[in-house]
Structures are given as C-alpha cells and as structure tokens.
Scaffold this active site. Sequence first.
Site, PDB file in Angstrom:
ATOM      1  N   GLU A 185       2.014   2.849  -4.768  1.00 28.01           N
ATOM      2  CA  GLU A 185       1.322   1.578  -5.017  1.00 28.01           C
ATOM      3  C   GLU A 185       0.183   1.716  -6.019  1.00 28.01           C
ATOM      4  OE1 GLU A 185      -0.490  -0.379  -1.619  1.00 28.01           O
ATOM      5  OE2 GLU A 185      -1.024  -2.114  -2.833  1.00 28.01           O
TER       6      GLU A 185
ATOM      7  N   LYS B 167       5.486  -0.268  -5.314  1.00 25.11           N
ATOM      8  CA  LYS B 167       4.747  -1.464  -4.873  1.00 25.11           C
ATOM      9  C   LYS B 167       3.722  -1.830  -5.941  1.00 25.11           C
ATOM     10  CE  LYS B 167       1.830  -3.172  -1.143  1.00 25.11           C
ATOM     11  NZ  LYS B 167       1.635  -3.225   0.305  1.00 25.11           N
TER      12      LYS B 167
HETATM   13  P1  13P Z   1      -1.930  -7.711  -0.056  1.00 24.12           P
HETATM   14  O1  13P Z   1      -0.535  -8.285  -0.122  1.00 24.12           O
HETATM   15  O2  13P Z   1      -2.847  -8.509   0.821  1.00 24.12           O
HETATM   16  O3  13P Z   1      -2.480  -7.399  -1.406  1.00 24.12           O
HETATM   17  O4  13P Z   1      -1.821  -6.333   0.727  1.00 24.12           O
HETATM   18  C1  13P Z   1      -0.827  -5.463   0.396  1.00 24.12           C
HETATM   19  C2  13P Z   1      -1.292  -4.074   0.581  1.00 24.12           C
HETATM   20  O5  13P Z   1      -0.768  -3.340   1.372  1.00 24.12           O
HETATM   21  C3  13P Z   1      -2.410  -3.606  -0.244  1.00 24.12           C
HETATM   22  O6  13P Z   1      -2.479  -2.218  -0.185  1.00 24.12           O
END
Ligand code: 13P
Length: 339
Positions: A178, A220
């Site tokens: 991510e 992600k």
């Molecule tokens: P959000 O969809 O609220 O941005 O959260 C996703 C997430 O896991 C952030 O690390």
Amino acid sequence: MQYTTELEATIADVAQPGRGILAADESNPTIAKRFKAIEVESSEDNRRAWRSLLVTAAGLGEYVSGIILFEETLQQQTDAGESIAGSAWRQKIVPGIKVDKGIVALALSEGDTVTQGLDGLAERLRGYREQGARFAKWREVYAVDAHAPTRHGIEVSAEMLARYAAVCQAEGVVPIVEPEVLMDGSHDIERHAEVTEAVQHAVFHALQRHHVVLELIILKPNMVLPGQDRRRAEPDEVAEETLKVLRRTVPPSVPSINFLSGGQDPEEATANLQAINEQAANAPWALSISYGRALQQPALKAWPGEPFNLDAAQDALVKRARLNHLAMRGDYRAELEQD
Ligand code: 13P
C-alpha cells in the site's frame, strides 16, 4: 519459495470477481478518532464490539473476501464468543493483519515520511499466521506539495514496501502493498498523477530487486484525485487519470488492485470505482476495493455504541459493500443509494 501453494490459495480466496476487502485495521489512536466523532469511548471492549459487529454482518461475505484486522482484534472474540478471525472465515472472508507500526518523519529529508516495523517482522508473522491471518498490510504514506515527496523519500519508502513484501512471501503470508499518495492539500489532479506515477514506478522496481513474486501480491493504491481543498473531479476524469497511471506502472502479472478510499465520501468512492471499471473492461487486473472509511462510515453513524442499533449498523455496512460490488461489475447507479 517454500509457501507458494499457500500463497496461491490465499490469492484465490481474496482476489475474487465482485468481492473486495474491508479495512478494519485502524490503530488505537485512529479508531479513537472515529469513535470520538460518534461520541463513543475507545475502550478495548467497544473496539471489540465494533469489530464483532462488522464480521458478523449476515451476507457480508457475498461482497467481501478479506478483512484487515489490527493486532489487538486478532485476540478478540465476537459477542457470541467465537474468535473474530474465525467468525470472518465462516463467511469465507479471509482474515489479514496490519503489520506496519505507523509513520515517522524521514530524518534529514523535509516533507518525507517513512513507515516503521521491519525489525522482528518474520517472527511476528509466524505468530499472526497461527492466529489465522493469511495476508498482511503495510502502508507507506506520501504527502504532496510542490516539493514533496522527494525522489529520495520515494526511493526509501519503496525499499521498505519491498523488504516487507519479501518477508511476507517467505513466511507464507500474502502482502498487500500500500503506497498511499494522500489527497490532502491543494494540488491539482495532474500533480497527484505525477506523484502517483513516480511512486508506483519506484515500488515495482524495488519489488523486482527484492525478488517479490508479483502474481502473489495485492496492490492497494490511491485513486488519482485533485487535492481535498479543491473542487472534486468527475468520476470519468478520476477513472481516466487513475487508469493512465496504473497502465504505465503496474505489470499485468499483479492479480488484483484494491483501492483505498483515502478520505473520499462513501458515495464518491463507489461512483469513482464504477467509472474505473466502466473504462477498464479489459484491464489485466481485477479493480476492487480495500476501503476503510468508505465502507464503515455509514455503519458507524447508525451504531453510536448502542447494542440495539446493531441490525441497522450491519444493514448499512452490507448495503455499502453491495453497492461497491455492483460498481466492480460496472452496474452501480446513484439511484441505487435510495433503495
Ligand atoms: P481508507 O479507505 O479509510 O483510506 O482506509 C484504508 C486503509 O486501510 C488505509 O491504510
């Protein structure tokens, strides 16, 4: 690699057409912020009750294939006394775990941040696996202004994500990679696209250097958006800019791209996902979600800590999950919000 079969099975269970990931892995300070907005105290039992409500929502498994948990939750039980991870899996929702330890400023590099948590990661992953976690999440964060993030900041964070992903695969845990380019600020959509493209390039170069098997990760990313201080872009523009960046940077071997919501309203996040899927009918990857706020917000509002609101809160959660499921198939329309 020792655990290829296990990793392939996890990818098959999580990366499924029309199903997404629910991010419920808020750290204690972050969940305290969310609870404060609904005037609920962030006690250990309230956090347990909230996550129990999420995983026991009937029908959620139809639209959700994975849930990211926080370390504390992995040891907690539902109201019915079942482990939260076990309860999720009864709906074929694969339990996963956030393993990073949050961000700090990158020393001597103004405007850049880096995520901590690599020390002892392999041992921690073994423990989480025993508790039922089959995938993990690590988030690097990039704030945007005219100067940040720097080239150096982008390289350092890419290295962290790649080292984390390699350790996960060596331990039989699928890494969710991510890199989140924040939407906070006043940048235009072109600047957000420019930074996201540079970040994704650096991440995939680093993953390759670290021998990470791309077929066995989930990406992600953020969607490409104008800064939050600006007027919103139309879903078609968001989709076009987002897909342009992803097509330039993400190899087709990656099975699934699961967007974070990053502060978008729930309806906005669903409309943007719909536009992305409409424009990418023949994309090489699944285009799905790993939303936190955009899935949980309406349910949190319906709940405010009251056990008698449990059904209403679960209905709100399942509704959001179903609408995003429709968006993944290109079948969402704003009118469905009224149903
Ligand atoms: P959000 O969809 O609220 O941005 O959260 C996703 C997430 O896991 C952030 O690390």
